[in-house]
Design a protein around this motif. Structure first.
Motif, PDB file in Angstrom:
ATOM      1  N   ASN A  96      47.176  37.326  46.423  1.00 19.92           N
ATOM      2  CA  ASN A  96      47.384  38.401  45.449  1.00 19.92           C
ATOM      3  C   ASN A  96      46.175  38.630  44.538  1.00 19.92           C
ATOM      4  OD1 ASN A  96      50.047  38.710  46.409  1.00 19.92           O
ATOM      5  ND2 ASN A  96      50.809  37.158  44.975  1.00 19.92           N
ATOM      6  N   VAL A  97      44.973  38.323  45.026  1.00 18.46           N
ATOM      7  CA  VAL A  97      43.770  38.693  44.289  1.00 18.46           C
ATOM      8  C   VAL A  97      43.475  40.162  44.581  1.00 18.46           C
ATOM      9  CG1 VAL A  97      41.310  38.290  43.975  1.00 18.46           C
ATOM     10  CG2 VAL A  97      42.854  36.362  44.359  1.00 18.46           C
ATOM     11  N   ARG A  98      43.338  40.957  43.546  1.00 18.66           N
ATOM     12  CA  ARG A  98      43.072  42.380  43.729  1.00 18.66           C
ATOM     13  C   ARG A  98      41.571  42.608  43.655  1.00 18.66           C
ATOM     14  NH1 ARG A  98      43.879  47.580  40.503  1.00 18.66           N
ATOM     15  NH2 ARG A  98      44.023  49.113  42.171  1.00 18.66           N
ATOM     16  N   ARG A  99      40.916  42.591  44.810  1.00 14.88           N
ATOM     17  CA  ARG A  99      39.476  42.830  44.889  1.00 14.88           C
ATOM     18  C   ARG A  99      39.211  44.332  44.895  1.00 14.88           C
ATOM     19  NH1 ARG A  99      40.798  38.398  47.866  1.00 14.88           N
ATOM     20  NH2 ARG A  99      39.590  36.496  47.434  1.00 14.88           N
ATOM     21  N   VAL A 100      38.494  44.779  43.877  1.00 13.21           N
ATOM     22  CA  VAL A 100      38.185  46.204  43.731  1.00 13.21           C
ATOM     23  C   VAL A 100      36.685  46.379  43.905  1.00 13.21           C
ATOM     24  CG1 VAL A 100      38.267  48.205  42.204  1.00 13.21           C
ATOM     25  CG2 VAL A 100      40.129  46.535  42.172  1.00 13.21           C
ATOM     26  N   HIS A 101      36.294  46.971  45.044  1.00 15.61           N
ATOM     27  CA  HIS A 101      34.882  47.268  45.282  1.00 15.61           C
ATOM     28  C   HIS A 101      34.570  48.616  44.652  1.00 15.61           C
ATOM     29  CE1 HIS A 101      31.023  47.588  47.378  1.00 15.61           C
ATOM     30  NE2 HIS A 101      31.367  48.842  47.645  1.00 15.61           N
ATOM     31  N   ASP A 102      33.576  48.645  43.772  1.00 12.23           N
ATOM     32  CA  ASP A 102      33.265  49.870  43.039  1.00 12.23           C
ATOM     33  C   ASP A 102      31.767  50.151  43.156  1.00 12.23           C
ATOM     34  OD1 ASP A 102      32.995  51.958  41.227  1.00 12.23           O
ATOM     35  OD2 ASP A 102      34.443  51.107  39.820  1.00 12.23           O
ATOM     36  N   PRO A 103      31.384  51.229  43.877  1.00 11.06           N
ATOM     37  CA  PRO A 103      29.958  51.563  44.001  1.00 11.06           C
ATOM     38  C   PRO A 103      29.298  51.919  42.674  1.00 11.06           C
ATOM     39  CG  PRO A 103      31.268  52.686  45.678  1.00 11.06           C
ATOM     40  CD  PRO A 103      32.231  52.105  44.698  1.00 11.06           C
TER      41      PRO A 103
END
Length: 387
Positions: A307-314
């Protein structure tokens, strides 16, 4: 004893002069009479002695006062030792760790920003204080700190850092840590532990002292944007899942044996962690392997968690080499002092375009992370529309 005999003879003589008969001469009567006389005389002397002792005691107390009680255990302190002159090698051992800012008591902070710096980077810290660090003083929900190791410094450098901390109240000093690249991961770990245990941070942002951060936008998106759901488990930044292990470089990590590529991680120029992930790192700090690269270490520590919410943001331009300047960037790494000042002035003047003259530049392409593909195909730089 002689006095008793004298008094006894006097007693018999007085009886004879008054014409009274002497006591019976039989043995029993003489013994009884002698006993009575001795008891009377002994009691008389005892009473006189006690009275005299009481009077002497009262005189002594009047002159000297009552005796003082024996001090309790908490009062039996040794006299303070004379201050010692410590050598440079001894100074770190005498310092508490960590050495927090003095401006406030520990309270719950919404966002704590930890900018990694070095003892000699005073000019970089000055530039940040004159630019985007001002957002921290204007926003009560955010606190910004420089993280600096003090281990092994001489007396003059130590004094200078302490004075800087007391003047600006924005430095987290680690007196027992020698500030070298080899200790960077330990330095970040200690800062995380402090942010969780002392600052009680709901979110923590790690960046460097050459990163430019648009803090107001970061705060707004944490509170209201797409990153708000599952915020306690958020891991927000620019991710890389296909970074080869650098075998021949200053970043060569001899402890890394998991794969010939690093596990997916957010680049260390700037990333955000939620409180659940921060607390996991804090509670397991003694069991975590300290890889040479701090950002790789954080990604590896969090890899097995569910349940780790990895958010890739350019919009996080946080790689070791900047991709250029884009007006949508939230974090930009590897910026000079002049570039930071220019970007900050444009934002202060009301522009939403921090790039010089509003003109965007690109040094290389970016990418959107493909979480549905294997790491070997996650991060392909093909789309020029990605900032």
């Amino acid at each position: 004893m002689n006095d008793i005999r004298v008094h006894r003879q006097t007693f018999y003589t007085r009886l004879a002069k008054r014409g009274r008969a002497l006591p019976p001469t039989d043995m029993f009567s003489k013994v009884l009479l002698h006993a009575i006389v001795r008891r009377v005389l002994f009691a008389t002397y005892t009473v006189a002695g006690v009275g005299l002792a009481c009077r002497l005691t009262m005189v002594v107390l009047a002159l000297t006062g009552l005796p003082q009680p024996w001090p309790s255990c908490t009062d039996r302190r040794l006299p303070p030792a004379a201050p010692q002159q410590l050598s440079a090698q001894q100074l770190p051992a005498q310092q508490p760790a960590p050495h927090p800012p003095r401006d406030e008591e520990p309270i719950s902070q919404f966002l704590v920003v930890l900018a990694v710096s070095s003892p000699a980077s005073e000019e970089r810290r000055r530039v940040l204080r004159d630019t985007w660090f001002r957002s921290c003083s204007q926003d009560l929900d955010a606190k910004c700190y420089f993280v600096v190791g003090m281990g092994g410094l001489d007396e003059e450098d130590t004094r200078r850092l302490l004075e800087e901390r007391d003047l600006h109240h924005d430095m987290l000093l680690l007196p027992d840590l020698v500030d070298t690249p080899a200790n960077l991961t330990l330095k970040v770990l200690k800062a995380f532990v402090w942010a969780d245990n002392k600052a009680l941070a709901q979110y923590v942002m790690k960046c460097n002292d050459d990163s430019f951060v648009r803090l107001t936008q970061i705060m707004n998106e944490i509170k209201e944007g797409d990153t708000a759901p599952s915020a306690a488990s958020i891991y927000w930044g620019f991710f890389d899942g296909h970074s080869p292990v650098e075998a021949v470089s200053k970043w060569w990590d001899t402890d890394w044996v998991l794969c010939d590529y690093y596990l997916p991680y957010a680049h260390g120029g700037g990333f955000v962690l939620g409180s659940r992930l921060l607390r996991y790192i804090t509670r397991n700090q003694d069991d975590l392997l300290l890889y040479y690269k701090d950002d790789v270490a954080v990604g590896t520590w969090l890899a097995p968690l569910k349940n780790v919410r990895r958010v890739h943001d350019p919009r996080f331009d946080t790689e070791s080499v900047s991709r250029g300047c884009h007006n949508s960037y939230l974090v930009t790494h590897q910026k000079s002092a002049d570039e930071m000042v220019a970007m900050w002035q444009r934002l202060r003047w009301g522009s939403n375009q921090p790039c010089p003259e509003g003109q965007e530049t690109r040094h290389r392409l970016s990418y959107n992370y493909d979480w549905t593909s294997p790491p070997s195909r996650c991060c392909r730089r093909r789309d020029p529309s990605v900032p």
